[in-house]
Design a protein around this motif. Structure first.
Motif, PDB file in Angstrom:
ATOM      1  N   VAL A   1       0.853  -1.196   0.000  1.00  0.00           N
ATOM      2  CA  VAL A   1       0.000   0.000   0.000  1.00  0.00           C
ATOM      3  C   VAL A   1       0.887   1.244   0.000  1.00  0.00           C
ATOM      4  O   VAL A   1       1.843   1.333   0.776  1.00  0.00           O
ATOM      5  CB  VAL A   1      -0.931   0.033   1.236  1.00  0.00           C
ATOM      6  CG1 VAL A   1      -1.809   1.289   1.218  1.00  0.00           C
ATOM      7  CG2 VAL A   1      -1.804  -1.217   1.299  1.00  0.00           C
TER       8      VAL A   1
ATOM      9  N   TYR B   1       5.468   3.634   2.057  1.00  0.00           N
ATOM     10  CA  TYR B   1       4.717   2.387   1.937  1.00  0.00           C
ATOM     11  C   TYR B   1       4.284   1.855   3.298  1.00  0.00           C
ATOM     12  O   TYR B   1       4.922   2.101   4.318  1.00  0.00           O
ATOM     13  CB  TYR B   1       5.579   1.318   1.246  1.00  0.00           C
ATOM     14  CG  TYR B   1       6.148   1.741  -0.081  1.00  0.00           C
ATOM     15  CD1 TYR B   1       5.378   1.691  -1.235  1.00  0.00           C
ATOM     16  CD2 TYR B   1       7.467   2.199  -0.186  1.00  0.00           C
ATOM     17  CE1 TYR B   1       5.903   2.078  -2.461  1.00  0.00           C
ATOM     18  CE2 TYR B   1       7.997   2.589  -1.398  1.00  0.00           C
ATOM     19  CZ  TYR B   1       7.210   2.533  -2.540  1.00  0.00           C
ATOM     20  OH  TYR B   1       7.730   2.926  -3.737  1.00  0.00           O
TER      21      TYR B   1
ATOM     22  N   GLU C   1      -1.207  -3.861   3.997  1.00  0.00           N
ATOM     23  CA  GLU C   1      -2.670  -3.861   4.009  1.00  0.00           C
ATOM     24  C   GLU C   1      -3.234  -4.226   5.376  1.00  0.00           C
ATOM     25  O   GLU C   1      -4.248  -3.672   5.807  1.00  0.00           O
ATOM     26  CB  GLU C   1      -3.190  -4.823   2.932  1.00  0.00           C
ATOM     27  CG  GLU C   1      -4.637  -4.578   2.546  1.00  0.00           C
ATOM     28  CD  GLU C   1      -5.031  -5.322   1.276  1.00  0.00           C
ATOM     29  OE1 GLU C   1      -6.218  -5.269   0.929  1.00  0.00           O
ATOM     30  OE2 GLU C   1      -4.157  -5.947   0.651  1.00  0.00           O
TER      31      GLU C   1
ATOM     32  N   PHE D   1      -4.578   6.163   1.504  1.00  0.00           N
ATOM     33  CA  PHE D   1      -3.988   4.886   1.116  1.00  0.00           C
ATOM     34  C   PHE D   1      -4.335   4.532  -0.332  1.00  0.00           C
ATOM     35  O   PHE D   1      -5.442   4.791  -0.802  1.00  0.00           O
ATOM     36  CB  PHE D   1      -4.485   3.764   2.034  1.00  0.00           C
ATOM     37  CG  PHE D   1      -4.217   4.001   3.491  1.00  0.00           C
ATOM     38  CD1 PHE D   1      -2.919   4.027   3.978  1.00  0.00           C
ATOM     39  CD2 PHE D   1      -5.261   4.200   4.377  1.00  0.00           C
ATOM     40  CE1 PHE D   1      -2.674   4.243   5.321  1.00  0.00           C
ATOM     41  CE2 PHE D   1      -5.026   4.412   5.731  1.00  0.00           C
ATOM     42  CZ  PHE D   1      -3.726   4.435   6.199  1.00  0.00           C
ATOM     43  N   GLU D   2      -3.390   3.916  -1.014  1.00  0.00           N
ATOM     44  CA  GLU D   2      -3.615   3.426  -2.381  1.00  0.00           C
ATOM     45  C   GLU D   2      -3.004   2.037  -2.506  1.00  0.00           C
ATOM     46  O   GLU D   2      -1.792   1.864  -2.314  1.00  0.00           O
ATOM     47  CB  GLU D   2      -2.978   4.365  -3.408  1.00  0.00           C
ATOM     48  CG  GLU D   2      -3.152   3.884  -4.836  1.00  0.00           C
ATOM     49  CD  GLU D   2      -2.369   4.723  -5.838  1.00  0.00           C
ATOM     50  OE1 GLU D   2      -2.307   4.324  -7.023  1.00  0.00           O
ATOM     51  OE2 GLU D   2      -1.800   5.762  -5.437  1.00  0.00           O
ATOM     52  N   ILE D   3      -3.865   1.061  -2.806  1.00  0.00           N
ATOM     53  CA  ILE D   3      -3.381  -0.306  -2.972  1.00  0.00           C
ATOM     54  C   ILE D   3      -2.500  -0.375  -4.219  1.00  0.00           C
ATOM     55  O   ILE D   3      -2.890   0.072  -5.295  1.00  0.00           O
ATOM     56  CB  ILE D   3      -4.548  -1.297  -3.092  1.00  0.00           C
ATOM     57  CG1 ILE D   3      -5.473  -1.208  -1.858  1.00  0.00           C
ATOM     58  CG2 ILE D   3      -4.012  -2.730  -3.251  1.00  0.00           C
ATOM     59  CD1 ILE D   3      -4.828  -1.627  -0.572  1.00  0.00           C
TER      60      ILE D   3
END
Length: 268
Positions: free
Chosen positions: A139, A165, A168, A184-186
């Protein structure tokens, strides 16, 4: 040559003390790294902010910084890696990894602030060498909103830009505590990028790949030791009588859009 990310820890601590009356304490410890290089760790305890910072330089010039934020139960790892200018990289490359801080991983900041170095020239070896922890950092974290996780994040990770980073499992925990999910960005996974390979096996510098970065905290106070006094009737009264030191390694794996950002994989 690496440009220092800010004032030395001692100067920063003194400045904070003057401005905010923060209680700071610094400890310097000489340690031997895995490659045999002798370096000096600087450990700073801030009991007002309830945090501990550990910093040292590796033989290749990389500056490693570890922050334990006890108020928010967050760990921050930062690596400032010297860039390869002849290959088009900037002067240094910054990486930041964020995970939850578990109880009993490191002694409290107030206990750390009381530690004193008796023999400053002694090379210290940790009493316990803990196993290396493999951490999949899948993430990406938007630093402009990350203050919700820790007030230390922006100052520590501002140079990492888009290379911040986390994992998850920790994101799920933070979302349950009310943290905004928009930070957050997967990152792309193997299913989404079927041909995603380890950066070590990729030849094209502009191809996406799975990068790994390893570091080790060679010496840190991980536990308090307790002894017992006996009173007149033989009852034992526990008291703090020292610390136990530990060494622990971390292997962070994460998606990178270009192998150009993971050149150290060529050297492993």
């Amino acid at each position: 040559m690496l440009v220092s990310p800010g004032p030395p820890l001692l100067l920063l601590c003194a400045l904070l003390t003057l401005l905010t009356l923060t209680r700071c304490s610094e400890l310097k410890v000489r340690v031997r790294l895995a490659d045999g290089h002798i370096t000096e760790e600087v450990l700073e305890a801030d009991s007002e902010q309830d945090s501990i910072t550990l910093e040292f330089k590796q033989a290749d010039g990389t500056l490693i910084t570890f922050v334990a934020d006890f108020k928010q139960d967050v760990k921050i790892f930062r690596a400032l890696i010297l860039g390869e200018l002849e290959r088009g990289q900037s002067q240094y490359q910054a990486l930041c990894f964020i995970t939850r801080l578990n109880h009993n991983e490191i002694i409290p900041s107030e206990s750390m602030a009381r530690l004193r170095q008796k023999n400053p020239h002694t090379i210290r070896a940790a009493e316990e060498k803990r196993a290396t922890e493999a951490v999949s950092m899948n993430v990406a974290v938007n630093l402009t909103r990350a203050w919700q996780l820790s007030t230390h994040l922006y100052n520590t990770c501002s140079m990492a830009h888009e290379a911040v980073y986390t994992r998850e499992a920790d994101v799920r925990h933070w979302l349950d505590t009310g943290v905004e999910g928009s930070m957050f960005e997967i990152l792309p996974q193997g299913v989404e990028v079927p041909d995603l390979q380890s950066c070590r096996s990729v030849k094209d510098l502009w191809q996406p790949c799975s990068c790994s970065y390893s570091l080790r905290l060679e010496w840190y106070p991980c536990l308090l030791k307790y002894c017992r006094n006996r009173d007149a009737v033989g009852r034992g009264t526990p008291y703090k009588c020292g610390i136990k030191s530990c060494s622990k390694g971390y292997n962070f794996t994460y998606y990178t859009p270009h192998k150009h950002l993971c050149l150290w994989e060529e050297e492993t």
